[in-house]
Design a protein around this motif. Structure first.
Motif, PDB file in Angstrom:
ATOM      1  N   HIS B  21      43.535  16.587  87.965  1.00 51.41           N
ATOM      2  CA  HIS B  21      43.238  17.799  88.267  1.00 51.41           C
ATOM      3  C   HIS B  21      44.466  18.790  88.630  1.00 51.41           C
ATOM      4  O   HIS B  21      45.626  18.244  89.088  1.00 51.41           O
ATOM      5  CB  HIS B  21      42.561  17.737  89.621  1.00 51.41           C
ATOM      6  N   LYS B  22      44.278  19.934  88.126  1.00 48.00           N
ATOM      7  CA  LYS B  22      45.453  20.986  88.289  1.00 48.00           C
ATOM      8  C   LYS B  22      44.878  22.486  88.484  1.00 48.00           C
ATOM      9  O   LYS B  22      44.247  22.668  87.392  1.00 48.00           O
ATOM     10  CB  LYS B  22      46.410  20.937  87.260  1.00 48.00           C
ATOM     11  N   THR B  23      45.431  23.020  89.215  1.00 50.09           N
ATOM     12  CA  THR B  23      44.573  24.503  89.547  1.00 50.09           C
ATOM     13  C   THR B  23      45.863  25.572  89.676  1.00 50.09           C
ATOM     14  O   THR B  23      46.991  25.097  90.257  1.00 50.09           O
ATOM     15  CB  THR B  23      43.910  24.625  90.852  1.00 50.09           C
ATOM     16  N   ARG B  26      43.272  30.421  91.280  1.00 47.46           N
ATOM     17  CA  ARG B  26      41.824  30.315  91.317  1.00 47.46           C
ATOM     18  C   ARG B  26      41.419  29.516  90.132  1.00 47.46           C
ATOM     19  O   ARG B  26      40.373  29.143  89.821  1.00 47.46           O
ATOM     20  CB  ARG B  26      40.998  31.491  91.456  1.00 47.46           C
ATOM     21  N   LYS B  27      42.205  29.616  88.995  1.00 43.92           N
ATOM     22  CA  LYS B  27      41.951  28.802  87.764  1.00 43.92           C
ATOM     23  C   LYS B  27      42.079  27.151  87.823  1.00 43.92           C
ATOM     24  O   LYS B  27      43.329  26.829  87.797  1.00 43.92           O
ATOM     25  CB  LYS B  27      42.919  29.276  86.738  1.00 43.92           C
ATOM     26  N   LYS B  28      40.989  26.569  87.433  1.00 44.18           N
ATOM     27  CA  LYS B  28      41.149  24.984  87.402  1.00 44.18           C
ATOM     28  C   LYS B  28      41.529  24.756  85.793  1.00 44.18           C
ATOM     29  O   LYS B  28      40.601  25.326  85.047  1.00 44.18           O
ATOM     30  CB  LYS B  28      39.866  24.556  87.732  1.00 44.18           C
ATOM     31  N   ASN B  31      40.186  19.586  85.124  1.00 45.16           N
ATOM     32  CA  ASN B  31      39.462  19.249  86.077  1.00 45.16           C
ATOM     33  C   ASN B  31      38.857  17.876  85.731  1.00 45.16           C
ATOM     34  O   ASN B  31      37.588  17.851  85.248  1.00 45.16           O
ATOM     35  CB  ASN B  31      38.193  20.392  85.655  1.00 45.16           C
ATOM     36  N   GLY B  52      44.201  24.025  78.669  1.00 46.17           N
ATOM     37  CA  GLY B  52      44.931  23.153  79.491  1.00 46.17           C
ATOM     38  C   GLY B  52      45.786  22.116  78.647  1.00 46.17           C
ATOM     39  O   GLY B  52      46.034  21.053  79.048  1.00 46.17           O
ATOM     40  N   ASP B  67      47.572  18.169  90.768  1.00 49.64           N
ATOM     41  CA  ASP B  67      47.004  18.215  92.310  1.00 49.64           C
ATOM     42  C   ASP B  67      46.533  16.784  92.748  1.00 49.64           C
ATOM     43  O   ASP B  67      46.611  16.559  93.849  1.00 49.64           O
ATOM     44  CB  ASP B  67      45.852  19.297  92.244  1.00 49.64           C
ATOM     45  N   GLU B 227      37.432  23.340  79.120  1.00 49.46           N
ATOM     46  CA  GLU B 227      37.285  23.336  80.578  1.00 49.46           C
ATOM     47  C   GLU B 227      37.623  22.199  81.296  1.00 49.46           C
ATOM     48  O   GLU B 227      37.261  21.657  82.204  1.00 49.46           O
ATOM     49  CB  GLU B 227      35.640  23.347  80.941  1.00 49.46           C
ATOM     50  N   GLY B 228      39.063  21.807  81.014  1.00 47.91           N
ATOM     51  CA  GLY B 228      39.702  20.785  81.733  1.00 47.91           C
ATOM     52  C   GLY B 228      39.529  19.409  81.825  1.00 47.91           C
ATOM     53  O   GLY B 228      40.056  18.773  82.301  1.00 47.91           O
ATOM     54  N   LYS B 229      38.596  19.001  80.807  1.00 45.83           N
ATOM     55  CA  LYS B 229      38.013  17.728  80.601  1.00 45.83           C
ATOM     56  C   LYS B 229      37.984  17.293  79.325  1.00 45.83           C
ATOM     57  O   LYS B 229      37.803  18.094  78.386  1.00 45.83           O
ATOM     58  CB  LYS B 229      36.738  17.674  81.163  1.00 45.83           C
TER      59      LYS B 229
END
Lengths: 263, 267
Positions: B21-23, B26-28, B31, B52, B67, B227-229
């Motif tokens: 996870h990394k943010t 406010r932007k992930k 994820n 990402g 994170d 979307e981060g995945k």
């Protein structure tokens, strides 16, 4: 409506305060990490020598010019002021004290901040935005050790050398005006200068120079290292480096003067 | 293929990303990203801009800290290693940057030999010889060795970057958008160079790109990041047969589909 305006003001004030503490904290951490890497191996000798030449040799003309004219101006001003109370004999002493204690370190500091601080921020900032600093890390080279430490140590070492040369040139400037324009006897002027010369005047100026060298290189490296975006970010980093170093030089000049001459 | 997968399960992954996870603000960005890269294979991560991809590489290289979640290399969690061991483990990775990231104050051969001189303490003359041979491997002649990066074209910069990435014979190589900004012919030349150098070194490769031609040429397996995945992993053959609507839209390069590009202007 009024409440909204008040909240907006509090919001903005809060953001300014938070940003200030954030920047101070970041600078504090950067300073600690820099000091640690300056004292632990590996040391990059070649990078250090390159910075010695860059900071010392190439800054010499601008420091020589500013201290020369500062010494000349101080001689003229002192004479015009002191002649009204028949104290012209103090010109040599005033030139000596003003140049060694204040003018040479501060003028050299401000000049080097403009020349070296800006160049460091621009170079390191460009390296940051073009991923060259990331590339250093991927080549198993710590950017703090390779880029920052040599610059900081070179600044601490070279500024006193520049100031020492500036001291001599500044006093020569006063001597030139004293002898050629104000009709002082050359031997008397030199004797007066020698008589009033105290090691503390020179040492305090050199210590100031070392501190200024640290401030200039630290602000140049810090702002460059944390620059973001493209050309605009690098430009902003350069401006910040020069402005912050100049302000800090003036603040620390006062603090060091107070420490040396009033305690 | 079944045998290949069985073999993979038996092996310890060279790189394993677990629930990253990394943010940023406010932007992930990441994820819950999971991915395994096995020794000797070439994995390509595809995905749109801002999904990402670069952050994933930077997390593995230690340039960014996730994170939460963790990264393993050769079965060792990087966050549990001592600083020295972590530096040594990450030191196995060579990296080709999108822009080349060549040091503009150094000549081409000094760029290529940088790590050899600074870290391996190889003498300059010998390091220069190695640099020239690495430049030859990427199709650049001896005459290029003494020029500075500012005098090179985009394609040449990528080649020098590749020579620098393989200078220390790394066991893992990362390629960040290796064909971005190049014409189609030069892109293919770079793709072929990547395939041949990775093969020659027997290295594990992890590439991020949104160039599908490049992905098809380089990859043993392709992973799609959205979307981060990682939402899909498969071989090039499986890519053409997949019914995953996100992958199909990305491969087709169509504006119509479940992936919505953020267009905020005039809204």
């Amino acid at each position: 409506m009024t409440q909204k305006l008040e909240w907006r003001f509090v919001n903005k004030l809060g953001r300014v305060v938070l940003n200030f503490f954030k920047a101070t904290g970041e600078l504090g951490l950067f300073t600690m990490e820099t000091v640690y890497h300056c004292m632990t191996p590996p040391f990059y000798g070649k990078a250090f020598l390159r910075q010695l030449v860059e900071i010392g040799f190439y800054s010499l003309p601008v420091v020589a010019l500013t201290t020369l004219f500062s010494g000349m101006v101080i001689a003229l001003q002192t004479y015009s002021g002191f002649s009204s109370i028949s104290a012209e004999g103090a010109v040599a002493m005033v030139v000596l004290i003003s140049v060694t204690r204040e003018l040479a370190p501060v003028m050299a500091g401000l000049m080097v901040a403009g020349r070296i601080g800006a160049a460091m921020a621009a170079e390191i900032g460009t390296m940051r935005v073009t991923e060259q600093i990331d590339a250093l890390s991927t080549l198993s080279t710590n950017p703090y050790k390779y880029l920052i430490a040599p610059r900081i140590v070179a600044g601490i070492v070279m500024l006193p050398v520049l100031v020492l040369i500036g001291d001599i040139i500044g006093i020569c400037g006063g001597y030139m005006i004293g002898v050629s324009k104000l009709d002082f006897n050359a031997t008397t002027y030199l004797t007066n200068t020698w008589e009033y010369l105290k090691p503390m005047d020179i040492i305090s100026g050199l210590v100031k120079a070392s501190v200024f060298g640290f401030i200039i290189t630290l602000m140049g490296c810090y702002n460059g290292f944390h620059s973001q975006g493209g050309a605009q970010g690098v430009g902003q980093a350069t401006t910040n480096a020069v402005v912050s170093a100049s302000i800090l030089i003036l603040i620390f000049n006062y603090i060091l003067t107070e420490i040396f001459f009033t305690i | 293929m079944a045998l290949f997968r069985f073999k993979q399960k038996e092996q310890t992954p060279k790189i394993k990303l677990v629930n990253l996870h990394k943010t940023f603000g406010r932007k992930k960005v990441l994820n819950g990203l999971n991915l395994e890269v096995y020794p000797g294979e070439s994995v390509v991560i595809i995905g749109g801009s801002g999904t990402g991809k670069s952050v994933t590489l930077k997390c593995i290289l230690g340039l960014l800290s996730p994170d939460s979640g963790y990264i393993e290399m050769d079965g060792h969690r990087l966050d549990q290693l001592s600083l020295r061991d972590r530096a040594e483990t990450i030191g196995q990775i060579g990296m080709l940057f999108q822009s080349g990231a060549l040091f503009d104050s150094l000549s081409v051969w000094e760029n290529v030999a940088f790590s050899l001189i600074q870290n391996k303490k190889i003498k300059k003359d010998e390091a220069r010889k190695i640099a020239v041979s690495k430049l030859a491997q990427v199709g650049l002649g001896r005459d290029v060795a003494s020029v500075y990066p500012a005098d090179l074209s985009g394609g040449m910069k990528k080649r020098v970057g590749l020579a620098r990435a393989i200078a220390t014979d790394p066991s893992v190589i990362f390629f960040d958008e290796p064909t971005t900004g190049l014409d189609p012919i030069m892109s293919d030349v770079i793709n072929e160079l990547i395939v041949s150098t990775v093969k020659n070194l027997g290295a594990t490769a992890l590439t991020i790109t949104h160039d599908m031609n490049s992905a098809r040429k380089i990859a043993d397996r392709i992973a799609m990041l959205y979307e981060g995945k990682i939402i899909w992993v498969g071989t090039v053959k499986e890519l053409d047969k997949t019914k995953n609507p996100y992958v199909r839209q990305f491969v087709a390069g169509s504006a119509q589909g479940p992936i919505k590009t953020e267009i905020k202007a005039n809204q």
